[in-house]
Design a protein around this motif. Structure first.
Motif, short mmCIF file in Angstrom:
data_model
loop_
_atom_site.label_atom_id
_atom_site.label_comp_id
_atom_site.label_asym_id
_atom_site.label_seq_id
_atom_site.Cartn_x
_atom_site.Cartn_y
_atom_site.Cartn_z
N GLN A 57 0.83 -1.20 0.00
CA GLN A 57 0.00 0.00 0.00
C GLN A 57 0.86 1.25 0.00
OE1 GLN A 57 -2.43 0.22 3.49
NE2 GLN A 57 -0.75 0.66 4.86
N GLN A 63 -4.22 6.42 0.39
CA GLN A 63 -5.07 5.27 0.10
C GLN A 63 -6.53 5.69 0.06
OE1 GLN A 63 -3.36 2.50 -1.06
NE2 GLN A 63 -4.16 1.18 0.52
N ILE A 68 -8.04 0.23 -0.08
CA ILE A 68 -7.98 -0.43 1.23
C ILE A 68 -8.82 -1.70 1.20
CG2 ILE A 68 -8.66 -0.25 3.66
CD1 ILE A 68 -7.89 2.73 3.48
N THR A 241 -9.53 -4.76 7.56
CA THR A 241 -9.82 -3.44 6.99
C THR A 241 -9.54 -2.34 8.01
OG1 THR A 241 -11.53 -4.37 5.54
CG2 THR A 241 -11.60 -2.00 5.92
N LEU A 244 -5.80 -1.88 8.44
CA LEU A 244 -5.20 -1.18 7.30
C LEU A 244 -5.52 0.30 7.32
CD1 LEU A 244 -5.89 -3.79 4.46
CD2 LEU A 244 -3.66 -3.15 5.37
N LYS A 245 -6.72 0.63 7.82
CA LYS A 245 -7.13 2.05 7.85
C LYS A 245 -6.42 2.82 8.96
CE LYS A 245 -11.79 1.87 5.86
NZ LYS A 245 -13.22 2.06 6.14
#
Length: 249
Positions: A57, A63, A68, A241, A244-245
């Motif tokens: 990423q 992003q 994502i 998720t 990743l955020k």
């Protein structure tokens, strides 16, 4: 839990464009997991696999939501395959169908395949021992593309959804024919017949996820948080998720 799994499965089917990780890379990870009995080594192997996808990423602020979700989908599919494939229904690929498909793909007789199975005691190892990528599968104008994790996961779902023995057999043949290496066919066969033997369970996966997103000094606390989160929300894709955020926070 079943509702959460179905929601996760539905989201996994939504995006066609996703971060690409080859099935060869996943197969190498599965081989590393198979080669050790030490839990800490297994955790490190899983952490490195997760980091390989995570590090593709851009910076978090660059992003967008689709990127994502795409990355979360790839990682979720990969981890579900490591767990032996978790779909809404079992694959139900019988021994007879697998044997017939392998004879076709490997160009081996039933006797040759049986002999290899007796020697290795594992159908995946037997298939790998007989595997040779045939030159006629590849043309200069249309070279064989690397099989990806998403293609394998989505084909498994297609096998489940396909009615009719012959139709299922055709899907199975197409998937097996996509293998380019011994390692790929070894673990694809094991996945299809449900005989992984890699010594990784959901608890190990969750621990590796925590380790991939926090510094080493915070591993213990992070593992507890991720495991408690999964107890409340048993949806691996949602957890990935969120990580990743915004990381563990």
């Amino acid at each position: 839990h079943e509702v959460a799994m179905k929601q996760s499965s539905a989201r996994l089917s939504e995006c066609s464009e996703s971060t690409e990780i080859t099935f060869q890379r996943l197969a190498e990870t599965l081989q590393q997991l198979t080669d050790t009995t030490k839990r800490l080594v297994k955790l490190d192997v899983l952490k490195e696999f997760i980091l390989r996808i995570r590090n593709q990423q851009q910076q978090p602020q660059e992003q967008n939501e689709h990127q994502i979700r795409s990355q979360a989908k790839t990682l979720t599919c990969g981890l579900y395959l490591i767990l032996g494939f978790r779909g809404e229904k079992p694959l139900e690929v019988g021994g007879s169908a697998m044997t017939k498909a392998l004879q076709t793909i490997l160009g081996a007789s039933r006797m040759q395949l049986s002999k290899a199975y007796r020697q290795y005691g594992d159908l995946g190892d037997a298939a790998a021992s007989l595997f040779q990528k045939k030159s006629f599968f590849v043309s200069t104008s249309n070279p064989t593309k690397a099989l990806t994790v998403l293609q394998v996961y989505e084909t498994f779902q297609k096998i489940i959804a396909t009615d009719g023995r012959d139709a299922k057999q055709n899907v199975l043949l197409q998937l097996l024919r996509s293998c380019n290496t011994k390692t790929e066919i070894r673990f694809l066969v094991r996945l299809l017949i449900g005989n992984m033997r890699v010594g990784a369970n959901l608890k190990t996966i969750l621990a590796a996820l925590a380790m991939a997103f926090v510094p080493e000094s915070n591993h213990k606390a992070a593992i507890e948080i991720i495991q408690k989160t999964h107890d409340i929300c048993p949806n691996l894709e949602s957890i990935i998720t969120a990580l990743l955020k915004g990381g563990l926070d």
